[in-house]
Design a protein around this motif. Structure first.
Motif, PDB file in Angstrom:
ATOM      1  N   ALA A 110     -15.806   8.660   6.062  1.00  0.00           N
ATOM      2  CA  ALA A 110     -17.121   8.268   6.045  1.00  0.00           C
ATOM      3  C   ALA A 110     -17.615   8.815   7.240  1.00  0.00           C
ATOM      4  O   ALA A 110     -17.593   8.491   8.418  1.00  0.00           O
ATOM      5  N   ALA A 111     -18.748   9.528   6.771  1.00  0.00           N
ATOM      6  CA  ALA A 111     -19.530  10.185   7.786  1.00  0.00           C
ATOM      7  C   ALA A 111     -20.605   9.362   8.159  1.00  0.00           C
ATOM      8  O   ALA A 111     -21.257   8.608   7.324  1.00  0.00           O
ATOM      9  N   ALA A 112     -21.114   9.496   9.491  1.00  0.00           N
ATOM     10  CA  ALA A 112     -22.239   8.864   9.720  1.00  0.00           C
ATOM     11  C   ALA A 112     -22.887   9.717  10.837  1.00  0.00           C
ATOM     12  O   ALA A 112     -22.586  10.664  11.259  1.00  0.00           O
ATOM     13  N   GLN A 113     -24.084   9.303  11.067  1.00  0.00           N
ATOM     14  CA  GLN A 113     -25.032  10.259  11.780  1.00  0.00           C
ATOM     15  C   GLN A 113     -24.333  10.430  13.321  1.00  0.00           C
ATOM     16  O   GLN A 113     -24.595  11.529  14.022  1.00  0.00           O
ATOM     17  N   ASP A 114     -23.635   9.438  13.859  1.00  0.00           N
ATOM     18  CA  ASP A 114     -22.958   9.495  15.119  1.00  0.00           C
ATOM     19  C   ASP A 114     -21.731   9.895  15.148  1.00  0.00           C
ATOM     20  O   ASP A 114     -20.907   9.669  16.012  1.00  0.00           O
ATOM     21  N   GLY A 115     -21.028  10.668  13.967  1.00  0.00           N
ATOM     22  CA  GLY A 115     -19.723  10.986  13.924  1.00  0.00           C
ATOM     23  C   GLY A 115     -19.271  10.364  12.534  1.00  0.00           C
ATOM     24  O   GLY A 115     -19.724  10.011  11.604  1.00  0.00           O
ATOM     25  N   LEU A 116     -17.796  10.245  12.658  1.00  0.00           N
ATOM     26  CA  LEU A 116     -17.111   9.545  11.397  1.00  0.00           C
ATOM     27  C   LEU A 116     -16.923   8.021  11.815  1.00  0.00           C
ATOM     28  O   LEU A 116     -16.650   7.580  12.944  1.00  0.00           O
ATOM     29  N   ARG A 117     -16.634   7.110  10.804  1.00  0.00           N
ATOM     30  CA  ARG A 117     -16.204   5.906  10.988  1.00  0.00           C
ATOM     31  C   ARG A 117     -14.962   5.380  10.024  1.00  0.00           C
ATOM     32  O   ARG A 117     -14.929   6.203   9.216  1.00  0.00           O
ATOM     33  N   VAL A 118     -14.664   4.171  10.415  1.00  0.00           N
ATOM     34  CA  VAL A 118     -13.447   3.836   9.671  1.00  0.00           C
ATOM     35  C   VAL A 118     -13.419   2.411   9.731  1.00  0.00           C
ATOM     36  O   VAL A 118     -13.720   1.658  10.748  1.00  0.00           O
ATOM     37  N   ASP A 119     -13.160   1.912   8.625  1.00  0.00           N
ATOM     38  CA  ASP A 119     -12.930   0.276   8.231  1.00  0.00           C
ATOM     39  C   ASP A 119     -11.800   0.363   7.354  1.00  0.00           C
ATOM     40  O   ASP A 119     -11.946   0.406   6.200  1.00  0.00           O
ATOM     41  N   ALA A 120     -10.598  -0.206   7.918  1.00  0.00           N
ATOM     42  CA  ALA A 120      -9.463  -0.192   7.001  1.00  0.00           C
ATOM     43  C   ALA A 120      -8.445  -1.348   7.360  1.00  0.00           C
ATOM     44  O   ALA A 120      -8.483  -1.835   8.579  1.00  0.00           O
ATOM     45  N   ALA A 121      -7.689  -1.521   6.271  1.00  0.00           N
ATOM     46  CA  ALA A 121      -6.626  -2.744   6.408  1.00  0.00           C
ATOM     47  C   ALA A 121      -5.309  -1.781   6.178  1.00  0.00           C
ATOM     48  O   ALA A 121      -5.317  -1.131   5.473  1.00  0.00           O
ATOM     49  N   GLY A 122      -4.374  -2.574   6.859  1.00  0.00           N
ATOM     50  CA  GLY A 122      -2.917  -2.042   6.774  1.00  0.00           C
ATOM     51  C   GLY A 122      -1.956  -3.081   7.359  1.00  0.00           C
ATOM     52  O   GLY A 122      -2.388  -4.162   7.519  1.00  0.00           O
ATOM     53  N   ALA A 123      -0.878  -2.735   7.823  1.00  0.00           N
ATOM     54  CA  ALA A 123       0.132  -3.655   8.154  1.00  0.00           C
ATOM     55  C   ALA A 123       0.989  -2.948   9.150  1.00  0.00           C
ATOM     56  O   ALA A 123       1.194  -1.822   9.031  1.00  0.00           O
ATOM     57  N   VAL A 124       1.506  -3.803  10.342  1.00  0.00           N
ATOM     58  CA  VAL A 124       2.366  -3.059  11.342  1.00  0.00           C
ATOM     59  C   VAL A 124       3.652  -4.097  11.346  1.00  0.00           C
ATOM     60  O   VAL A 124       3.143  -5.238  11.297  1.00  0.00           O
ATOM     61  N   ASN A 125       4.811  -3.672  10.962  1.00  0.00           N
ATOM     62  CA  ASN A 125       5.772  -4.728  11.100  1.00  0.00           C
ATOM     63  C   ASN A 125       5.621  -5.861  10.248  1.00  0.00           C
ATOM     64  O   ASN A 125       5.811  -6.883  10.340  1.00  0.00           O
ATOM     65  N   GLY A 126       5.046  -5.644   8.892  1.00  0.00           N
ATOM     66  CA  GLY A 126       4.660  -6.708   8.015  1.00  0.00           C
ATOM     67  C   GLY A 126       3.506  -7.393   8.316  1.00  0.00           C
ATOM     68  O   GLY A 126       3.441  -8.422   7.504  1.00  0.00           O
ATOM     69  N   ARG A 127       3.107  -7.296   9.392  1.00  0.00           N
ATOM     70  CA  ARG A 127       1.782  -8.116   9.840  1.00  0.00           C
ATOM     71  C   ARG A 127       0.478  -7.529   9.584  1.00  0.00           C
ATOM     72  O   ARG A 127       0.198  -6.336  10.006  1.00  0.00           O
ATOM     73  N   PRO A 128      -0.561  -8.146   8.796  1.00  0.00           N
ATOM     74  CA  PRO A 128      -1.740  -7.529   8.457  1.00  0.00           C
ATOM     75  C   PRO A 128      -2.683  -7.276   9.613  1.00  0.00           C
ATOM     76  O   PRO A 128      -2.691  -7.791  10.576  1.00  0.00           O
ATOM     77  N   MET A 129      -2.863  -5.815   9.643  1.00  0.00           N
ATOM     78  CA  MET A 129      -3.918  -5.489  10.638  1.00  0.00           C
ATOM     79  C   MET A 129      -5.175  -4.843  10.185  1.00  0.00           C
ATOM     80  O   MET A 129      -5.469  -4.487   8.839  1.00  0.00           O
ATOM     81  N   ARG A 130      -6.109  -4.767  11.054  1.00  0.00           N
ATOM     82  CA  ARG A 130      -7.539  -4.337  10.672  1.00  0.00           C
ATOM     83  C   ARG A 130      -8.073  -3.255  11.726  1.00  0.00           C
ATOM     84  O   ARG A 130      -7.934  -3.603  13.030  1.00  0.00           O
ATOM     85  N   LEU A 131      -8.343  -2.189  11.134  1.00  0.00           N
ATOM     86  CA  LEU A 131      -8.842  -1.041  12.260  1.00  0.00           C
ATOM     87  C   LEU A 131     -10.502  -0.757  11.893  1.00  0.00           C
ATOM     88  O   LEU A 131     -10.946  -0.694  10.615  1.00  0.00           O
TER      89      LEU A 131
END
Length: 169
Positions: A110-131
């Motif tokens: 996702a490109a933005a005027q101020d660089g790149l952006r990210v909004d993502a869901a995942g997991a670390v050691n089976g624990r849901p994470m958000r970035l």
């Protein structure tokens, strides 16, 4: 005895009101040590520097971060040999963070005027994470501004306050 009781109630109410004035998010402005950026942190941040490899580019990255309710609010800053390598570092950092949480990798960041952006869901050691994050470069300097933690740790308005407060000087 009634005097003690009536004296106790106002003191208890005052203590409860003061406890309510101690917010979880205690926003404070932070200026980087080199004065190149400003950002609002939700708690007192700590700063450290360590070597990192960004797709073959070895740099010293200075991380400044604070944690609130299990969510980490962080700014990473580093210097590339030139502006082109600093720009190339942005999608590489974004991809590395996505991989760290096992998130699906989209082909077009996702490109933005101020660089790149990210909004993502995942997991670390089976624990849901958000970035949540943004990645920016100016000249040979490049930056990652992220909020990372358990999926429900940081309310959206707090995330946005942090990300949008980042300003290059």
């Amino acid at each position: 005895m009634p005097v003690v009781f009536f004296g106790f109630v106002p003191a208890l109410l005052a203590a409860l009101l003061l406890a309510g004035c101690n917010p979880t998010y205690n926003w404070r402005e932070h200026t980087s040590q080199d004065g190149r950026y400003k950002v609002l942190f939700p708690a007192k941040p700590a700063t450290f520097t360590r070597p990192v490899d960004v797709e073959g580019l070895r740099v010293e990255m200075t991380m400044t971060a604070a944690e609130v309710d299990g969510a980490t609010f962080a700014v990473g800053a580093a210097t590339a040999p030139d502006a082109a390598r600093a720009q190339a570092a942005l999608p590489a950092m974004r991809l590395a963070l996505l991989r760290n949480i096992g998130a699906g990798v989209d082909e077009a960041p996702a490109a933005a005027q101020d660089g790149l952006r990210v909004d993502a869901a995942g997991a670390v050691n089976g624990r849901p994470m958000r970035l949540h994050g943004r990645f920016a470069a100016r000249g040979e300097r490049f930056y990652q501004v992220i909020v990372l933690g358990p999926a429900d740790a940081a309310p959206p308005e707090q995330v946005e306050q942090f990300l949008s407060s980042f300003a290059l000087q």
